[in-house]
Enzyme design. Structure first.
Site, PDB file in Angstrom:
ATOM      1  N   CYS A 202      50.349  33.188  45.849  1.00  0.00           N
ATOM      2  CA  CYS A 202      51.358  33.598  45.355  1.00  0.00           C
ATOM      3  C   CYS A 202      52.465  33.152  45.991  1.00  0.00           C
ATOM      4  CB  CYS A 202      51.235  35.121  45.124  1.00  0.00           C
ATOM      5  SG  CYS A 202      52.446  35.851  44.327  1.00  0.00           S
TER       6      CYS A 202
ATOM      7  N   HIS B 255      47.592  36.582  36.240  1.00  0.00           N
ATOM      8  CA  HIS B 255      48.305  36.653  37.666  1.00  0.00           C
ATOM      9  C   HIS B 255      49.618  36.826  37.167  1.00  0.00           C
ATOM     10  CE1 HIS B 255      49.088  35.142  41.899  1.00  0.00           C
ATOM     11  NE2 HIS B 255      50.388  35.187  41.455  1.00  0.00           N
ATOM     12  N   GLU B 256      50.223  36.101  36.465  1.00  0.00           N
ATOM     13  CA  GLU B 256      51.820  36.204  36.217  1.00  0.00           C
ATOM     14  C   GLU B 256      51.957  37.608  35.488  1.00  0.00           C
ATOM     15  OE1 GLU B 256      53.836  34.505  37.858  1.00  0.00           O
ATOM     16  OE2 GLU B 256      52.313  32.842  38.292  1.00  0.00           O
TER      17      GLU B 256
ATOM     18  N   HIS C 155      52.485  40.709  37.495  1.00  0.00           N
ATOM     19  CA  HIS C 155      53.436  40.815  38.296  1.00  0.00           C
ATOM     20  C   HIS C 155      54.361  41.707  37.494  1.00  0.00           C
ATOM     21  CE1 HIS C 155      53.530  38.327  41.909  1.00  0.00           C
ATOM     22  NE2 HIS C 155      53.183  37.321  41.277  1.00  0.00           N
TER      23      HIS C 155
HETATM   24 NI    NI Z   1      52.214  35.331  42.118  1.00  0.00          NI
END
Ligand code: NI
Length: 217
Positions: free
Chosen positions: A136, A178-179, A182
């Site tokens: 990341c 993953h995004e 966030h």
């Molecule tokens: Ni990330």
């Protein structure tokens, strides 16, 4: 009473009109979007944990078509594509904006383009769970093995405001998960089976390669 009612009605209407025209961006967001370089500062842990650990808000209807939204997307794309970053995806909190926007690389599409997704939601997790390596931009120097679903269904809006939905599979589904994490203040290390420093990761891979039989290649 008869005179007061129309006045109250007008006041309510005025309030409604004013709130609809309210600036969709905060002063802080406008400053970050307009005053940053085209390659934006990337927030990192632990210094920027207040931003990276917060939940992000939707882009409101009245923000579609604003120059700020266009500029933010253009700068997020420039940032994730910058050689100093070299990521496959970036979420708005990583450039200091707690809004539900991600830009990521569609490895499942011809030409592997980077695309923006606004107000994105994962509304179904399907397929098998597979463990794979992740890194990341906000956690430099670290890598981890993370279990993720291999098939997901997403809904989102395009920068032009169109409503879309689609099924995503394979490693691109991992990038989406993953995004999108966030946007809820979640980082891959929260889900990882194991986390390594870059050096330990390289050492482990090297050790693994030594264990391979001669015929492996
Ligand atoms: Ni990330």
């Amino acid at each position: 009473m008869k005179k007061i009612l129309p006045i109250l009605g007008c006041a309510a209407l005025l309030l409604c009109v004013l709130s609809c025209q309210r600036d969709p961006w905060t002063a802080w967001e406008r400053k970050v979007i307009t005053q940053s370089d085209s390659v934006m500062y990337v927030t990192v842990m632990p210094e920027d944990s207040v931003i990276l650990r917060a939940s992000s808000r939707d882009i409101p209807e009245r923000a579609f078509g604003t120059p700020e939204l266009q500029t933010l997307i253009a700068k997020m794309l420039a940032t994730v594509n910058d050689p100093s970053q070299g990521g496959v995806g970036i979420a708005a909190p990583q450039v200091g904006i707690n809004r539900r926007i991600v830009c990521l690389q569609r490895l499942d599409m011809r030409g592997e383009p980077f695309e923006p997704y606004i107000n994105i939601q994962i509304d179904s997790l399907a397929g098998e769970i597979s463990v794979g390596p992740e890194g990341c931009l906000s956690l430099p120097g670290l890598r981890g093995d993370v279990p993720r679903h291999t098939r997901i269904h997403v809904t989102y809006r395009t920068p032009e405001g169109a409503h879309c939905m689609e099924w995503i599979e394979g490693f691109t589904a991992v990038i989406f998960q993953h995004e999108c994490d966030h946007l809820d203040g979640t980082l891959y290390v929260d889900r990882a089976d194991s986390v390594y420093t870059d050096a330990a990761w390289a050492e482990e891979r090297e050790a693994f390669s030594y264990d391979r039989p001669a015929w492996w290649e």
